[in-house]
Design a protein around this motif. Structure first.
Motif, PDB file in Angstrom:
ATOM      1  N   VAL A 177      -0.227 122.015  44.997  1.00 19.12           N
ATOM      2  CA  VAL A 177      -1.320 121.521  45.836  1.00 19.12           C
ATOM      3  C   VAL A 177      -2.189 122.694  46.273  1.00 19.12           C
ATOM      4  CG1 VAL A 177      -1.922 120.280  47.954  1.00 19.12           C
ATOM      5  CG2 VAL A 177       0.151 119.646  46.675  1.00 19.12           C
ATOM      6  N   ARG A 178      -3.506 122.499  46.160  1.00 14.72           N
ATOM      7  CA  ARG A 178      -4.478 123.466  46.691  1.00 14.72           C
ATOM      8  C   ARG A 178      -5.397 122.717  47.651  1.00 14.72           C
ATOM      9  NH1 ARG A 178      -3.964 124.936  41.387  1.00 14.72           N
ATOM     10  NH2 ARG A 178      -5.719 123.634  40.749  1.00 14.72           N
ATOM     11  N   VAL A 179      -5.538 123.256  48.858  1.00 15.22           N
ATOM     12  CA  VAL A 179      -6.311 122.607  49.912  1.00 15.22           C
ATOM     13  C   VAL A 179      -7.293 123.620  50.496  1.00 15.22           C
ATOM     14  CG1 VAL A 179      -6.206 121.376  52.114  1.00 15.22           C
ATOM     15  CG2 VAL A 179      -4.315 121.172  50.492  1.00 15.22           C
ATOM     16  N   ARG A 180      -8.510 123.158  50.770  1.00 10.63           N
ATOM     17  CA  ARG A 180      -9.505 123.987  51.452  1.00 10.63           C
ATOM     18  C   ARG A 180     -10.048 123.178  52.620  1.00 10.63           C
ATOM     19  NH1 ARG A 180     -12.293 128.441  49.564  1.00 10.63           N
ATOM     20  NH2 ARG A 180     -11.381 128.040  47.490  1.00 10.63           N
ATOM     21  N   VAL A 181      -9.981 123.756  53.833  1.00  9.67           N
ATOM     22  CA  VAL A 181     -10.442 123.057  55.030  1.00  9.67           C
ATOM     23  C   VAL A 181     -11.416 123.951  55.797  1.00  9.67           C
ATOM     24  CG1 VAL A 181      -8.305 121.739  55.237  1.00  9.67           C
ATOM     25  CG2 VAL A 181      -8.534 123.911  56.469  1.00  9.67           C
ATOM     26  N   ALA A 182     -12.248 123.320  56.616  1.00  8.65           N
ATOM     27  CA  ALA A 182     -13.182 124.071  57.455  1.00  8.65           C
ATOM     28  C   ALA A 182     -12.424 124.744  58.596  1.00  8.65           C
ATOM     29  CB  ALA A 182     -14.249 123.135  58.013  1.00  8.65           C
ATOM     30  N   GLY A 183     -12.918 125.899  59.024  1.00  4.41           N
ATOM     31  CA  GLY A 183     -12.335 126.567  60.174  1.00  4.41           C
ATOM     32  C   GLY A 183     -11.090 127.356  59.836  1.00  4.41           C
ATOM     33  N   ASP A 184     -10.320 127.622  60.892  1.00  2.00           N
ATOM     34  CA  ASP A 184      -9.127 128.454  60.774  1.00  2.00           C
ATOM     35  C   ASP A 184      -7.955 127.746  61.447  1.00  2.00           C
ATOM     36  OD1 ASP A 184      -7.393 130.518  60.339  1.00  2.00           O
ATOM     37  OD2 ASP A 184      -8.240 131.854  61.867  1.00  2.00           O
ATOM     38  N   PRO A 185      -7.270 126.825  60.715  1.00  2.00           N
ATOM     39  CA  PRO A 185      -6.175 126.064  61.310  1.00  2.00           C
ATOM     40  C   PRO A 185      -5.063 126.987  61.810  1.00  2.00           C
ATOM     41  CG  PRO A 185      -6.816 125.129  59.200  1.00  2.00           C
ATOM     42  CD  PRO A 185      -7.502 126.455  59.311  1.00  2.00           C
ATOM     43  N   PRO A 186      -4.293 126.525  62.779  1.00  2.71           N
ATOM     44  CA  PRO A 186      -3.196 127.350  63.301  1.00  2.71           C
ATOM     45  C   PRO A 186      -2.086 127.515  62.271  1.00  2.71           C
ATOM     46  CG  PRO A 186      -3.082 125.131  64.194  1.00  2.71           C
ATOM     47  CD  PRO A 186      -4.380 125.221  63.459  1.00  2.71           C
ATOM     48  N   ALA A 187      -1.221 128.484  62.510  1.00  4.31           N
ATOM     49  CA  ALA A 187      -0.070 128.679  61.633  1.00  4.31           C
ATOM     50  C   ALA A 187       0.772 127.395  61.628  1.00  4.31           C
ATOM     51  CB  ALA A 187       0.765 129.854  62.122  1.00  4.31           C
ATOM     52  N   LEU A 221     -11.510 118.290  55.705  1.00  2.00           N
ATOM     53  CA  LEU A 221     -11.058 118.617  54.359  1.00  2.00           C
ATOM     54  C   LEU A 221     -12.257 118.836  53.442  1.00  2.00           C
ATOM     55  CD1 LEU A 221      -8.447 118.783  52.602  1.00  2.00           C
ATOM     56  CD2 LEU A 221      -8.801 116.354  52.086  1.00  2.00           C
ATOM     57  N   ARG A 222     -12.308 120.005  52.817  1.00  7.52           N
ATOM     58  CA  ARG A 222     -13.402 120.342  51.922  1.00  7.52           C
ATOM     59  C   ARG A 222     -13.016 120.213  50.434  1.00  7.52           C
ATOM     60  NH1 ARG A 222     -17.125 123.499  54.873  1.00  7.52           N
ATOM     61  NH2 ARG A 222     -17.256 122.506  56.937  1.00  7.52           N
ATOM     62  N   GLU A 223     -11.761 120.441  50.145  1.00  7.69           N
ATOM     63  CA  GLU A 223     -11.317 120.386  48.747  1.00  7.69           C
ATOM     64  C   GLU A 223      -9.823 120.095  48.704  1.00  7.69           C
ATOM     65  OE1 GLU A 223     -11.061 123.245  44.746  1.00  7.69           O
ATOM     66  OE2 GLU A 223     -12.060 123.975  46.557  1.00  7.69           O
ATOM     67  N   LEU A 224      -9.419 119.263  47.742  1.00  3.29           N
ATOM     68  CA  LEU A 224      -8.002 118.952  47.551  1.00  3.29           C
ATOM     69  C   LEU A 224      -7.741 118.809  46.058  1.00  3.29           C
ATOM     70  CD1 LEU A 224      -5.156 118.085  48.470  1.00  3.29           C
ATOM     71  CD2 LEU A 224      -6.049 115.734  48.648  1.00  3.29           C
ATOM     72  N   ASP A 225      -6.758 119.519  45.568  1.00  2.01           N
ATOM     73  CA  ASP A 225      -6.394 119.462  44.151  1.00  2.01           C
ATOM     74  C   ASP A 225      -4.872 119.368  44.058  1.00  2.01           C
ATOM     75  OD1 ASP A 225      -6.553 119.504  41.415  1.00  2.01           O
ATOM     76  OD2 ASP A 225      -6.638 121.688  41.269  1.00  2.01           O
ATOM     77  N   VAL A 226      -4.377 118.318  43.395  1.00  6.01           N
ATOM     78  CA  VAL A 226      -2.938 118.113  43.250  1.00  6.01           C
ATOM     79  C   VAL A 226      -2.615 118.041  41.764  1.00  6.01           C
ATOM     80  CG1 VAL A 226      -0.974 116.631  43.791  1.00  6.01           C
ATOM     81  CG2 VAL A 226      -2.864 116.828  45.420  1.00  6.01           C
ATOM     82  N   GLU A 227      -1.676 118.863  41.314  1.00  6.24           N
ATOM     83  CA  GLU A 227      -1.281 118.897  39.906  1.00  6.24           C
ATOM     84  C   GLU A 227       0.233 118.841  39.797  1.00  6.24           C
ATOM     85  OE1 GLU A 227      -2.736 122.474  38.255  1.00  6.24           O
ATOM     86  OE2 GLU A 227      -4.828 121.819  38.141  1.00  6.24           O
ATOM     87  N   GLU A 228       0.718 118.195  38.739  1.00  9.12           N
ATOM     88  CA  GLU A 228       2.141 118.247  38.459  1.00  9.12           C
ATOM     89  C   GLU A 228       2.520 119.671  38.069  1.00  9.12           C
ATOM     90  OE1 GLU A 228       2.874 115.409  35.402  1.00  9.12           O
ATOM     91  OE2 GLU A 228       3.305 113.802  36.827  1.00  9.12           O
ATOM     92  N   ALA A 229       3.732 120.057  38.445  1.00  4.94           N
ATOM     93  CA  ALA A 229       4.226 121.364  38.028  1.00  4.94           C
ATOM     94  C   ALA A 229       4.365 121.397  36.515  1.00  4.94           C
ATOM     95  CB  ALA A 229       5.577 121.647  38.684  1.00  4.94           C
ATOM     96  N   PRO A 230       3.957 122.471  35.866  1.00  6.99           N
ATOM     97  CA  PRO A 230       4.147 122.558  34.413  1.00  6.99           C
ATOM     98  C   PRO A 230       5.631 122.447  34.077  1.00  6.99           C
ATOM     99  CG  PRO A 230       2.730 124.333  35.223  1.00  6.99           C
ATOM    100  CD  PRO A 230       3.328 123.670  36.421  1.00  6.99           C
ATOM    101  N   LEU A 231       5.920 121.800  32.961  1.00  5.19           N
ATOM    102  CA  LEU A 231       7.308 121.664  32.555  1.00  5.19           C
ATOM    103  C   LEU A 231       7.951 123.028  32.340  1.00  5.19           C
ATOM    104  CD1 LEU A 231       9.450 119.557  31.981  1.00  5.19           C
ATOM    105  CD2 LEU A 231       8.714 119.507  29.602  1.00  5.19           C
ATOM    106  N   GLU A 232       7.143 124.028  31.997  1.00  2.00           N
ATOM    107  CA  GLU A 232       7.672 125.377  31.840  1.00  2.00           C
ATOM    108  C   GLU A 232       8.318 125.855  33.145  1.00  2.00           C
ATOM    109  OE1 GLU A 232       4.891 124.307  30.623  1.00  2.00           O
ATOM    110  OE2 GLU A 232       4.733 125.001  28.542  1.00  2.00           O
ATOM    111  N   ASP A 233       7.689 125.542  34.291  1.00  2.00           N
ATOM    112  CA  ASP A 233       8.257 125.937  35.582  1.00  2.00           C
ATOM    113  C   ASP A 233       9.571 125.218  35.837  1.00  2.00           C
ATOM    114  OD1 ASP A 233       5.993 127.416  35.836  1.00  2.00           O
ATOM    115  OD2 ASP A 233       5.200 126.369  37.593  1.00  2.00           O
TER     116      ASP A 233
END
Length: 298
Positions: A223-233, A275-287
């Motif tokens: 998962v790759r996520v891009r959000v506005a601002g600086d969310p807390p830890a 939320l500015r961007e969201l990308d979800v991919e299956e893990a490669p079978l190699e992994d």
């Protein structure tokens, strides 16, 4: 009834156990991928399965025939197709002559259809063939007698990407016809596209047998996520999230992580941010494969 049944198979060469206490059942009409690095025992399993060598212990049956009993093995072999790794043919013969010989032994009712599909240059002598053309000729001979079971060792080696995809489509069609197929492969993306289940072999032992989908789901998604601002830890501290990376990009914050939990919980976490961007991919079978081999050379 299972088309292939292996029960407690062990094959030793002196003190070396190439395969150890392996048990496996492959159902009729199933496409089964057999994975493992060189030396894991895949070819030993295949050779024993075809009756080319005797097991040290255990039993192997194909289509209900015991492959250690000659009369039963010969009966089964009439209904089996086989493509070895690095197939070899008489280099002085033309491709047509090679197929004529195979047809005289086992039949060739699908020969014309397969020649149209894989197009090996049958009028030329085999010594003039590229590696890919030898592989195409091998595929024709493996399927030309319309077998019930086909065993293949690295079936797409040497094929260009177009022919690889054509082979994958052919395998899917054969599954619909009820053909049982077992093949070993290092091309894990190919296994992912065409196999129903996979078995992973490590140092002669079967590590796991799973549905391809279950294996991928268990490994999680990238998962790759891009959000506005600086969310807390801990902004995406949700059950199932692991291996989190975080970095600032202008007025946005980007996250990358692996997720194997409840998707609804992850969606709820996203709702708290712009939320500015969201990308979800299956893990490669190699992994996934590497989880069984760690840092070893696979």
């Amino acid at each position: 009834m299972a088309a292939i049944e292996i029960d407690g198979l062990t094959k030793r060469y002196g003190d070396l156990a190439a395969v150890s206490d392996l048990s496996l059942a492959i159902e009729s009409g199933e496409v089964f991928g057999y994975l493992g690095p060189n030396g894991a025992g895949k070819t030993t399993t295949i050779r024993t399965l075809l009756g080319l060598q005797s097991p040290t212990a255990g039993t192997v049956s194909v289509l209900g025939r015991d492959m250690a009993v000659e009369s039963q093995r010969l009966d089964a072999l009439e209904r089996i197709g086989y493509l070895p790794s690095n197939p070899r043919f008489d280099e002085q013969a033309t491709g047509r002559e090679v197929l004529d010989l195979h047809e005289s032994v086992k039949g060739g009712e699908r020969r014309a259809e397969l020649l149209d599909l894989f197009t090996p240059p049958v009028e030329r002598e085999v010594r003039e063939y590229s590696t890919g053309n030898v592989q195409k000729l091998g595929l024709v001979q493996a399927f030309m007698h319309d077998p019930d079971v086909v065993v293949m060792d690295e079936p797409t080696a040497g094929l260009d990407p177009l022919l690889q995809e054509r082979f994958n489509e052919f395998v899917r069609d054969e599954r619909e016809r009820g053909t049982t197929m077992l093949f070993s492969s290092h091309v894990l993306s190919e296994v992912r596209r065409v196999c129903d289940r996979v078995g992973v072999l490590r140092e002669g032992e079967l590590v796991t047998v799973e549905d391809v989908r279950d294996l991928l789901d268990r490994s999680g998604k990238h998962v790759r996520v891009r959000v506005a601002g600086d969310p807390p830890a801990g902004a995406f501290d949700v059950a199932g999230v692991s291996d989190v990376s975080r970095w600032r990009d202008g007025d946005e914050t980007a996250f990358s992580f692996t997720f194997a939990g409840d998707v609804n919980a992850l969606v709820d976490a996203f709702d708290a941010y712009d939320l500015r961007e969201l990308d979800v991919e299956e893990a490669p079978l190699e992994d996934v494969f590497l989880t069984f081999y760690g840092d070893t050379d696979a």
